[in-house]
Each structure stands twice: as structure tokens, then as C-alpha cells.
Design a protein around this motif. Sequence first.
Motif, PDB file in Angstrom:
ATOM      1  N   LEU A 162       0.841  -1.197   0.000  1.00  0.00           N
ATOM      2  CA  LEU A 162       0.000   0.000   0.000  1.00  0.00           C
ATOM      3  C   LEU A 162       0.876   1.247   0.000  1.00  0.00           C
ATOM      4  CD1 LEU A 162      -2.885  -1.045   2.436  1.00  0.00           C
ATOM      5  CD2 LEU A 162      -2.962  -0.799  -0.057  1.00  0.00           C
ATOM      6  N   ALA A 163       1.969   1.222   0.805  1.00  0.00           N
ATOM      7  CA  ALA A 163       2.859   2.374   0.865  1.00  0.00           C
ATOM      8  C   ALA A 163       3.485   2.626  -0.505  1.00  0.00           C
ATOM      9  CB  ALA A 163       3.957   2.142   1.904  1.00  0.00           C
ATOM     10  N   LEU A 164       3.901   1.538  -1.168  1.00  0.00           N
ATOM     11  CA  LEU A 164       4.512   1.677  -2.486  1.00  0.00           C
ATOM     12  C   LEU A 164       3.505   2.256  -3.471  1.00  0.00           C
ATOM     13  CD1 LEU A 164       7.031   1.067  -4.211  1.00  0.00           C
ATOM     14  CD2 LEU A 164       5.911  -1.048  -4.863  1.00  0.00           C
ATOM     15  N   ARG A 165       2.275   1.744  -3.392  1.00  0.00           N
ATOM     16  CA  ARG A 165       1.230   2.240  -4.281  1.00  0.00           C
ATOM     17  C   ARG A 165       1.015   3.739  -4.055  1.00  0.00           C
ATOM     18  NH1 ARG A 165      -3.173   0.692  -7.277  1.00  0.00           N
ATOM     19  NH2 ARG A 165      -4.990   2.011  -6.945  1.00  0.00           N
ATOM     20  N   PHE A 166       1.012   4.134  -2.769  1.00  0.00           N
ATOM     21  CA  PHE A 166       0.840   5.555  -2.461  1.00  0.00           C
ATOM     22  C   PHE A 166       1.988   6.362  -3.063  1.00  0.00           C
ATOM     23  CE2 PHE A 166       1.790   9.216   0.239  1.00  0.00           C
ATOM     24  CZ  PHE A 166       0.574   9.895   0.173  1.00  0.00           C
ATOM     25  N   VAL A 167       3.236   5.894  -2.856  1.00  0.00           N
ATOM     26  CA  VAL A 167       4.396   6.646  -3.352  1.00  0.00           C
ATOM     27  C   VAL A 167       4.328   6.778  -4.865  1.00  0.00           C
ATOM     28  CG1 VAL A 167       6.909   6.554  -3.648  1.00  0.00           C
ATOM     29  CG2 VAL A 167       5.893   6.048  -1.436  1.00  0.00           C
ATOM     30  N   VAL A 168       4.025   5.682  -5.555  1.00  0.00           N
ATOM     31  CA  VAL A 168       4.093   5.712  -7.017  1.00  0.00           C
ATOM     32  C   VAL A 168       2.933   6.513  -7.612  1.00  0.00           C
ATOM     33  CG1 VAL A 168       3.987   4.258  -9.079  1.00  0.00           C
ATOM     34  CG2 VAL A 168       5.386   3.581  -7.162  1.00  0.00           C
ATOM     35  N   LEU A 169       1.764   6.421  -7.010  1.00  0.00           N
ATOM     36  CA  LEU A 169       0.600   7.056  -7.637  1.00  0.00           C
ATOM     37  C   LEU A 169       0.273   8.435  -7.085  1.00  0.00           C
ATOM     38  CD1 LEU A 169      -1.864   4.045  -8.003  1.00  0.00           C
ATOM     39  CD2 LEU A 169      -0.378   5.063  -9.728  1.00  0.00           C
ATOM     40  N   ARG A 170       0.700   8.746  -5.842  1.00  0.00           N
ATOM     41  CA  ARG A 170       0.189   9.965  -5.220  1.00  0.00           C
ATOM     42  C   ARG A 170       1.262  11.012  -4.930  1.00  0.00           C
ATOM     43  NH1 ARG A 170      -3.958   8.603  -6.674  1.00  0.00           N
ATOM     44  NH2 ARG A 170      -5.782   7.703  -5.606  1.00  0.00           N
ATOM     45  N   THR A 171       2.519  10.698  -5.147  1.00  0.00           N
ATOM     46  CA  THR A 171       3.532  11.686  -4.801  1.00  0.00           C
ATOM     47  C   THR A 171       4.206  12.203  -6.072  1.00  0.00           C
ATOM     48  OG1 THR A 171       5.268  10.049  -4.604  1.00  0.00           O
ATOM     49  CG2 THR A 171       4.048  10.566  -2.589  1.00  0.00           C
ATOM     50  N   ALA A 176       7.209  11.267 -11.230  1.00  0.00           N
ATOM     51  CA  ALA A 176       8.457  11.342 -12.003  1.00  0.00           C
ATOM     52  C   ALA A 176       8.919   9.937 -12.390  1.00  0.00           C
ATOM     53  CB  ALA A 176       9.529  12.048 -11.178  1.00  0.00           C
ATOM     54  N   MET A 177       8.775   8.970 -11.465  1.00  0.00           N
ATOM     55  CA  MET A 177       9.161   7.590 -11.778  1.00  0.00           C
ATOM     56  C   MET A 177       8.350   7.067 -12.961  1.00  0.00           C
ATOM     57  SD  MET A 177       9.484   5.824  -8.041  1.00  0.00           S
ATOM     58  CE  MET A 177       9.434   4.147  -8.616  1.00  0.00           C
ATOM     59  N   PHE A 200      16.368   6.978  -6.585  1.00  0.00           N
ATOM     60  CA  PHE A 200      15.235   6.761  -5.687  1.00  0.00           C
ATOM     61  C   PHE A 200      14.617   5.386  -5.938  1.00  0.00           C
ATOM     62  CE2 PHE A 200      10.698   7.129  -4.616  1.00  0.00           C
ATOM     63  CZ  PHE A 200      10.807   7.478  -3.288  1.00  0.00           C
ATOM     64  N   THR A 201      14.518   5.002  -7.219  1.00  0.00           N
ATOM     65  CA  THR A 201      13.953   3.692  -7.556  1.00  0.00           C
ATOM     66  C   THR A 201      14.789   2.580  -6.945  1.00  0.00           C
ATOM     67  OG1 THR A 201      13.260   4.656  -9.634  1.00  0.00           O
ATOM     68  CG2 THR A 201      13.171   2.270  -9.465  1.00  0.00           C
TER      69      THR A 201
END
Lengths: 301, 324
Positions: A162-171, A176-177, A200-201
Motif C-alpha cells: 500500500l505504501a509503495l502504491r501511495f508513493v508511485v501514484l500519489r507523490t 516522475a518515476m 530513488f527507484t
Amino acid sequence: MTEFLQQLINGLAFGSILALIALGYTMVYGILRFINFAHGDVFMLGAFAGFYLAPRIAAVLPLPSIGGGLVVLVAAMAICAVLGVVIERFAYRPLRKQPRLTVLITAIGVSLFLEYTGQFAFGAAPKKFPQILPVYPIARVGGLSLDSNQIIVFVVTIILLLALRFVVLRTKIGAAMRAVSYNPEAAALMGVNTDVVISFTFALGSALAAAAGILWAINYPAIDPLMGILPGLKAFVAAVLGGIGNLPGAALGGVIIGITETFVSGYISSTYRDAIAFAVLILILLVKPSGLLGKKEVEKV
Amino acid sequence: MSFRYAKTALTGAVVLSLLISLFANRLNSYWLIIGYNIGINLILAVSLNLINGYTGQFSLGHAGFMAVGAYTAATITNRFGDLNFVAANGIFFVALLAGGLAAAMAGLLVGLPTLRLKGDYLAIVTLGFGEIIRVILQNMNAVGGARGLSVMHGWTNFFWVFGLAAVTVYVVTALVNSTYGRGFIAVRDDEVAAEAMGINTTKYKVTAFVVGAFFAGIAGGLYGHAIQFLTPSGFGFMLSITYVVMVILGGMGNTAGVIIAAVLLTLLPEGLRLLADVQHLPGIAAERPLHWIGDTRMIIYSLLLIGLMLTRPQGLFRFQRQSR
């Protein structure tokens, strides 16, 4: 029935760990288009980071305890994140413009380096991973056994996903990724600092691998410097199975490989277990080469 | 490699290996085994170069083909007791050929379904096939399973190793220099364009896999009859990587370079071992001052690999760009 449930639980736990490793492969592949062969060894170093940190953290916090265990987990993730960035900076970045094959061989070199340095520094014999979490039996009905360590694997995996999903989709860095993975040149022209995004990746992927290493060590407490090879390969297979470059695909692939392997070794023959992942991979690639959730890429002249 | 003198070189190499084999029993067994390893690795690297270098298909399963050849040949020769010189060498040759053919069949099996795959995908699938071969061998009780298989006859000698190495080099060079063989290079340089020019890319890729696997199988047979003991775990993907490294260091699609790389990389670990055993160095009082090399030689190997990739990614021995 109980045996079936037991196998399912074991398979899910194994699959969750594979899923965490597979995410690192798929993220790096999505952005740089190369197989980071050293990823399985970052997983190994995550487990060893936990092994060496646990006595030091035990001096400050009570171990085994939930809080202390979490500190070990987070610290190992932080160490491996830094390590991932360092590997990318010194081994892969100088080869950014080179053919992918060159980078692949370098990745194999890094993998060998981590394994042999591990054997030199930690010793080749397996080590017993200390108990960092209290173990409670949750259910023991008939032949079925479920303890808190397996629950921890599920909980930690779901939180991290869930945290990864948040980082990739909401930040912003997540956007940028996605931009760099879609088209690196265009992203750079739009003002995205691709070097930072790639670092970062690697940090993100390596932290997930470290978490997988700790979760693995909690459930299978014998750790050795070569422990990352097979889980790494299987996790890569999981990433390809789900469609490489696709995050939900990697998680799904991990769970499928984990469950298949556990069922085959439970019901058919355990000696064939290491071949299962590859057999599944070959079947999938024959039927749908882009993977389960992947998009088909058409080569243009 | 220029093809003009190839036949002379082939004959010369075969005669030379025959001559050396006459004196081979004067060498001590340590150097004899290293000599065999050089020739066997040379066959494997040159045949892998046909797949990876000339045809541009990335295979990570060469050790699997080698295992098929080694086990097939050993199973055949183990049926025979002690034989006289002529019969032994005749049986050995047939067994090596059978090992090569079995490996070629495995190559066909791998090549056919994986043609649609490219680059990394092909790499991982060939790696998977190699691992599957290893696991199958581990489960075959007829060949000893995980316990391993003893090879009764140590029939490998200098003549077979270097004669067959010369044949491998000759066949691969002749193949890629023939009119037919330009197709391999066309597939490597641009598959889509090659296809548009009417080249059957599928056929070329399968041919490369089958021929490469055939020689890997022969090398496996030679290896089995030199070491006289086979275990499935000895043919893991680490071994495949060793041959890929030889091909890359030699310069993909550069047979001469690959030969040099195969020789150097076989000698490198032995050289490091010798260095570690040096008793005294001038000016240093300690005994065995370089003993740390013994513990760290694989680390040195991996660092060399990374360093070479960073500084000479086109291979160690490619000094001119190939004409395109």
C-alpha cells in the motif's frame, strides 16, 4: 482439507516474500530496462543487516518484541536502500549509454562480488537468525498451524504494498518515476532529474528486498551468503510472469509462484520444487510473452 | 578471424595435439587437468560465441547443454569394461558424438519454443532451461541423482581435447564465414531488417542453438572423462555465467578474442592460487605474504569483471570496429 489450507497459508507467506523482491526487479526494469541480477543479493544483505543489528538493538530495546522487531526491520531497510543507491551510482550509472547486455554482465559481476564478499566477511556456513519477534500460535486446529510470524509476513507485505502504491501514484517523485519509465528522454526534457529518480527507484527496490530478507529470516532462520540466488531468480520469474515493469503484476506473480511451488512440493514431489518457477515461466512466455498483466510491445522499424 | 588459413591451422592443431598427447604422461596431473580445462572451456566459449556473439541471442544455459552431453557420454562408456586402445578410443568417440547429439536435441527443444523471445527474456528462459536440466538430473536415479555419477574411464587426453577444440573453432569459423552464415550476423545486427530481406531468422536462431549445444555436449563428454565424477549441482547457472563472461571479455563475435579469453580465464584462478602460495617476497618478513589472495580470489575475479565492463565494455580483445 486442513492440509490444503496449510499449504495455501505456507504458499501465501512464501509468495508474499517473493512479491516484495519481485517489485524491486520490476521497478528497475520499468525504468532502466535491464535485469538487476544483484537484487537477490541485496535481499541476502537485508537478512544479514538484521542479523548484525539485532544484538545492538537488543542493548537498547527489549528483543524479541514487536517494537524492537520493527526497528530492526526499518534499520535493515534503510541500510539496503543506501546500498542500492551506491551500487547504482558506481556500477550501473557509468554504463547508462552502453548496450543493455553490458549492464547485465556488470550486474552479474556485482552479484558475484556481493556473494563472495559475503562469504569472506560473514563466513560461508549458515547462521541462525536471532528471534526478533515474539511468536504466538494463532490457530492449531487439527493439522493446521498458523503462527504470528506468518501473520507478520502478510501484514508487513500488505502495508509495504500500500505504501509503495501511495508513493508511485500519489507523490511527485512517484509521478516522475512513471514519467521516466514511460519515456526517459521526454521526462528529462520536461525537467525531471532522471538521475535522482533512478537513485530513488533503487533505494525503494532495495528497501523492499531488505524487508523481504528480514521476513524470510524470521520464517526460515538459517541465513547464508548464497541464500539470495534462488529466491532472487524466482522473484525475477514472478516479475516476468506478472508482466515486467508492472507493479501489481509483480505482486500477483510472486503470490502465484509461491503458491504453485508450495503445492507442487507438498502434493507431487519436493525434489522438483526449484524447477517449478522456471517451468511456469516457460509456459507463460509461450502463451503470453508479455506476462499476465503486461502490455504487448510492438517493435517498430 | 581470417578464414584463409583455417584448414592449414586445423590440420596443424590436430597434429600438434596428437604430438603433445604422446608426451602428456610426462606432465604432472595438476597441469594435465588445467590443460584439459583450457581446451574444454575453449570449446564451450567458442560454441557459445556462435549463439551469443554471432547470432546475438543471449543464452545463459550453456552449462545445461554441457551436462546433457556429459551424462549421455558417461552413461554410454560406463557400460564397457576395460578395452584395448583402439576399441576404447572408438567407443569414446561414439560416446562423445552421442553426447553432442543429445545436447543438440536439448538445444532444439530450447530453441524452438523460445524463438519469439528476445534479449533479457531469452536470457532468463535459457537460464531456466539450464536449471530444469539440473533438477531433472538430480531426480534421475539411473544416473545417480544428487549423489553424482562416477565415470569409470579417464579416456580424455590431449589429442581428443585439442583436436576437438580445433574442430570446434574450424566449424564455427567456417559457418559464420560461409554465404549461409552471413545470416547469423544479419540476425544479430538487425532482426527486422534481416527478416525483410528474406532471411529465415527462426531457422538461423535454431541452427545457432543446435550447433552451439552440440559442441557444448561434446565438451561435457570430455569434461566427464577428465574429472571422472559428475554431480548435477556442478552444472549450475554459475558455470554458464563463466562461459558468458569468456565470450564477453573476448569480444562478442570475435573468435580469436574468445579463445584468448577462455585460456586467460581458465588460468586466472590457478594463477591467483599460485600467488597465494608464494612463500617469500623480497623485503617482506612474513611467511606466505600473499595468503589473503586465497580467501579473496573470487572477490578479485568479480571486481575484475565489473572493472572490465566499466572500462572496456566492447571486450578485452576487440581493437577494431567490425564493419557494418
